[in-house]
Design a protein around this motif. Structure first.
Motif, PDB file in Angstrom:
ATOM      1  N   LYS A   3      11.651 -18.984 -10.858  1.00  0.00           N
ATOM      2  CA  LYS A   3      10.481 -18.355 -11.464  1.00  0.00           C
ATOM      3  C   LYS A   3      10.474 -16.876 -11.106  1.00  0.00           C
ATOM      4  O   LYS A   3      10.790 -16.509  -9.978  1.00  0.00           O
ATOM      5  N   GLN A   4      10.093 -16.107 -12.070  1.00  0.00           N
ATOM      6  CA  GLN A   4      10.010 -14.666 -11.826  1.00  0.00           C
ATOM      7  C   GLN A   4       8.535 -14.238 -11.883  1.00  0.00           C
ATOM      8  O   GLN A   4       7.812 -14.617 -12.800  1.00  0.00           O
ATOM      9  N   ARG A   5       8.116 -13.494 -10.898  1.00  0.00           N
ATOM     10  CA  ARG A   5       6.744 -13.006 -10.847  1.00  0.00           C
ATOM     11  C   ARG A   5       6.762 -11.482 -10.733  1.00  0.00           C
ATOM     12  O   ARG A   5       7.628 -10.914 -10.076  1.00  0.00           O
ATOM     13  N   THR A   6       5.786 -10.882 -11.358  1.00  0.00           N
ATOM     14  CA  THR A   6       5.602  -9.438 -11.219  1.00  0.00           C
ATOM     15  C   THR A   6       4.428  -9.212 -10.289  1.00  0.00           C
ATOM     16  O   THR A   6       3.369  -9.823 -10.454  1.00  0.00           O
ATOM     17  N   ARG A   7       4.628  -8.370  -9.330  1.00  0.00           N
ATOM     18  CA  ARG A   7       3.579  -8.090  -8.370  1.00  0.00           C
ATOM     19  C   ARG A   7       3.335  -6.584  -8.341  1.00  0.00           C
ATOM     20  O   ARG A   7       4.277  -5.792  -8.302  1.00  0.00           O
ATOM     21  N   ARG A   8       2.077  -6.238  -8.371  1.00  0.00           N
ATOM     22  CA  ARG A   8       1.712  -4.825  -8.361  1.00  0.00           C
ATOM     23  C   ARG A   8       1.375  -4.422  -6.927  1.00  0.00           C
ATOM     24  O   ARG A   8       0.563  -5.054  -6.270  1.00  0.00           O
ATOM     25  N   LYS A   9       2.003  -3.371  -6.480  1.00  0.00           N
ATOM     26  CA  LYS A   9       1.724  -2.869  -5.137  1.00  0.00           C
ATOM     27  C   LYS A   9       0.885  -1.605  -5.274  1.00  0.00           C
ATOM     28  O   LYS A   9       1.167  -0.742  -6.094  1.00  0.00           O
ATOM     29  N   LEU A  10      -0.140  -1.558  -4.457  1.00  0.00           N
ATOM     30  CA  LEU A  10      -1.020  -0.392  -4.459  1.00  0.00           C
ATOM     31  C   LEU A  10      -0.921   0.319  -3.125  1.00  0.00           C
ATOM     32  O   LEU A  10      -0.876  -0.310  -2.069  1.00  0.00           O
ATOM     33  N   LYS A  11      -0.900   1.607  -3.221  1.00  0.00           N
ATOM     34  CA  LYS A  11      -0.950   2.411  -2.014  1.00  0.00           C
ATOM     35  C   LYS A  11      -2.081   3.410  -2.204  1.00  0.00           C
ATOM     36  O   LYS A  11      -2.005   4.312  -3.042  1.00  0.00           O
ATOM     37  N   TRP A  12      -3.154   3.196  -1.469  1.00  0.00           N
ATOM     38  CA  TRP A  12      -4.309   4.082  -1.581  1.00  0.00           C
ATOM     39  C   TRP A  12      -4.147   5.226  -0.588  1.00  0.00           C
ATOM     40  O   TRP A  12      -3.737   5.018   0.547  1.00  0.00           O
ATOM     41  N   SER A  13      -4.467   6.392  -1.045  1.00  0.00           N
ATOM     42  CA  SER A  13      -4.463   7.536  -0.130  1.00  0.00           C
ATOM     43  C   SER A  13      -5.680   8.396  -0.421  1.00  0.00           C
ATOM     44  O   SER A  13      -6.147   8.474  -1.555  1.00  0.00           O
ATOM     45  N   LYS A  14      -6.176   9.020   0.624  1.00  0.00           N
ATOM     46  CA  LYS A  14      -7.335   9.880   0.458  1.00  0.00           C
ATOM     47  C   LYS A  14      -6.896  11.209  -0.129  1.00  0.00           C
ATOM     48  O   LYS A  14      -5.796  11.700   0.133  1.00  0.00           O
TER      49      LYS A  14
END
Length: 126
Positions: A3-14
């Motif tokens: 199975k292939q999954r797409t995952r979104r990575k977030l990097k929050w910065s001020k």
């Protein structure tokens, strides 16, 4: 079977900073709802063609006095510029998304002019 999954990575910065934006010639109707409707039809108004007022312009014509005082009109002008300020801040920050934006506005040397715009209203009976 894989199975292939797409995952979104977030990097929050001020982010913080200062933004300067000029707004000129924001038309605010001072004659009620009907004035606002007429004004939208006149936009964009050619401010470069403005001429100083002369009493002869209204000779034998009826004219409406403004119905809103300057402080109320100033509040309406701010309502028009706030969305543009927010958009400029988001664009300046960049990235795919922004959240929790806090901002403070400082208006320097606002100028106001009362304008008489040429709007004629006619009614015909057939």
């Amino acid at each position: 079977m894989t199975k292939q999954r797409t995952r979104r990575k977030l990097k929050w910065s001020k982010a913080n900073g200062k933004l300067t934006k000029d707004f000129k010639n924001i038309l605010i109707p001072a004659s009620g709802k009907e004035g606002a409707k007429c004004l939208k039809k006149l936009e964009p108004f050619q401010f470069k063609e403005l001429v100083p007022y002369q009493n002869d312009y209204l000779a034998e014509m009826s004219a409406e006095r403004y119905q809103f005082e300057l402080p109320d009109s100033w509040k309406e002008a701010q309502k028009k510029v706030i969305p543009a300020i927010k958009t400029s801040i988001e664009t300046d920050i960049g990235g795919d998304s922004t959240k929790d934006i806090k901002y403070q506005t400082n208006y320097q040397q606002p100028e106001f002019r009362h304008l008489l715009l040429p709007i004629w209203i006619n009614s015909y009976t057939f």
